[in-house]
Enzyme design. Structure first.
Site, mmCIF file in Angstrom:
data_model
loop_
_atom_site.group_PDB
_atom_site.id
_atom_site.type_symbol
_atom_site.label_atom_id
_atom_site.label_comp_id
_atom_site.label_asym_id
_atom_site.label_seq_id
_atom_site.Cartn_x
_atom_site.Cartn_y
_atom_site.Cartn_z
ATOM 1 N N TYR A 82 0.832 -1.202 0.000
ATOM 2 C CA TYR A 82 0.000 0.000 0.000
ATOM 3 C C TYR A 82 0.866 1.251 0.000
ATOM 4 O O TYR A 82 0.677 2.165 -0.818
ATOM 5 C CB TYR A 82 -0.911 -0.016 1.234
ATOM 6 C CG TYR A 82 -1.792 1.201 1.381
ATOM 7 C CD1 TYR A 82 -2.953 1.329 0.634
ATOM 8 C CD2 TYR A 82 -1.470 2.217 2.286
ATOM 9 C CE1 TYR A 82 -3.770 2.444 0.771
ATOM 10 C CE2 TYR A 82 -2.280 3.327 2.436
ATOM 11 C CZ TYR A 82 -3.427 3.436 1.677
ATOM 12 O OH TYR A 82 -4.230 4.548 1.812
ATOM 13 N N LYS A 95 1.221 4.295 -2.920
ATOM 14 C CA LYS A 95 0.945 5.700 -2.609
ATOM 15 C C LYS A 95 2.177 6.570 -2.854
ATOM 16 O O LYS A 95 2.064 7.681 -3.377
ATOM 17 C CB LYS A 95 0.448 5.847 -1.167
ATOM 18 C CG LYS A 95 -0.909 5.211 -0.920
ATOM 19 C CD LYS A 95 -1.989 5.837 -1.783
ATOM 20 C CE LYS A 95 -3.370 5.354 -1.412
ATOM 21 N NZ LYS A 95 -4.427 6.079 -2.140
ATOM 22 N N THR A 140 -13.619 6.784 8.660
ATOM 23 C CA THR A 140 -14.248 6.057 7.562
ATOM 24 C C THR A 140 -14.225 4.573 7.907
ATOM 25 O O THR A 140 -13.584 4.157 8.879
ATOM 26 C CB THR A 140 -13.477 6.259 6.242
ATOM 27 O OG1 THR A 140 -12.164 5.704 6.403
ATOM 28 C CG2 THR A 140 -13.400 7.733 5.854
#
Length: 148
Positions: A52, A56, A87
C-alpha cells in the site's frame, strides 16, 4: 502478488488513467486543477503496509512529475495526504480506535476536513500552488502524546 497487483491497478494506474482522462479538456481551456488523494503512508508507512505504501509513494512522484509537465499548460497538480479519517477503512466498523486519543489533536479526522483541503486546492485561492502536498492528519506524523 495478486493483492499487490490489485493495489497497483487501483492506487497507481487508477490515478494515472484519471489524470490522462481529464488532461485534454484542461489543456483546451488552458486551466485546471488535479488533486490526487494519497495517504500519510506514502512517507510514514506502518507495519504490514509495504505494498500500500509503495503504491501511494509512487503517486507522489507521478503527481510531482505531472505538475512539472502540465504547469505551462495552466494545469496544477496537487496532493492531499490524509491521516486517520473516520471512515470504514479506519474504523473497520468497530468504532474509533483509542489510538487517536494519543495524537497531537487528540481525535480522528472527519471526511469534511479532507473535503475542505480539496476545495482549497480546486479553487483559485490556491492558484500559485502546484506539486503541493497538504497533510491532514491531526499531527499524527509528528508523534504521539505520552500523557500529561
Amino acid at each position: 502478488m495478486e493483492e499487490y497487483q490489485e493495489m497497483i491497478d487501483v492506487n497507481q494506474l487508477g490515478v494515472f488513467r484519471g489524470m490522462k482522462a481529464v488532461t485534454p479538456q484542461m489543456e483546451k481551456q488552458r486551466k485546471g486543477s488535479i488533486i490526487n488523494n494519497l495517504s500519510i503512508s506514502s512517507f510514514a508507512p506502518i507495519a504490514k503496509s509495504s505494498a500500500y505504501a509503495a503504491t501511494k509513494a509512487s503517486v507522489v512522484a507521478m503527481s510531482k512529475a505531472a505538475a512539472i509537465e502540465l504547469g505551462k499548460k495552466g494545469i496544477r497538480v496537487n496532493m492531499i495526504h490524509p491521516g486517520g479519517i473516520e471512515t470504514e477503512m479506519a474504523t473497520q466498523g468497530e468504532g474509533v480506535p483509542s489510538f487517536y486519543d494519543s495524537i497531537p489533536l487528540g481525535r480522528i479526522g472527519q471526511p469534511v476536513e479532507i473535503a475542505r483541503a480539496a476545495a482549497f486546492l480546486a479553487s483559485d485561492e490556491s492558484s500559485y500552488c502546484t506539486g503541493t502536498e497538504i497533510v491532514v492528519d491531526g499531527g499524527m506524523t509528528l508523534g504521539v502524546n505520552e500523557g500529561e
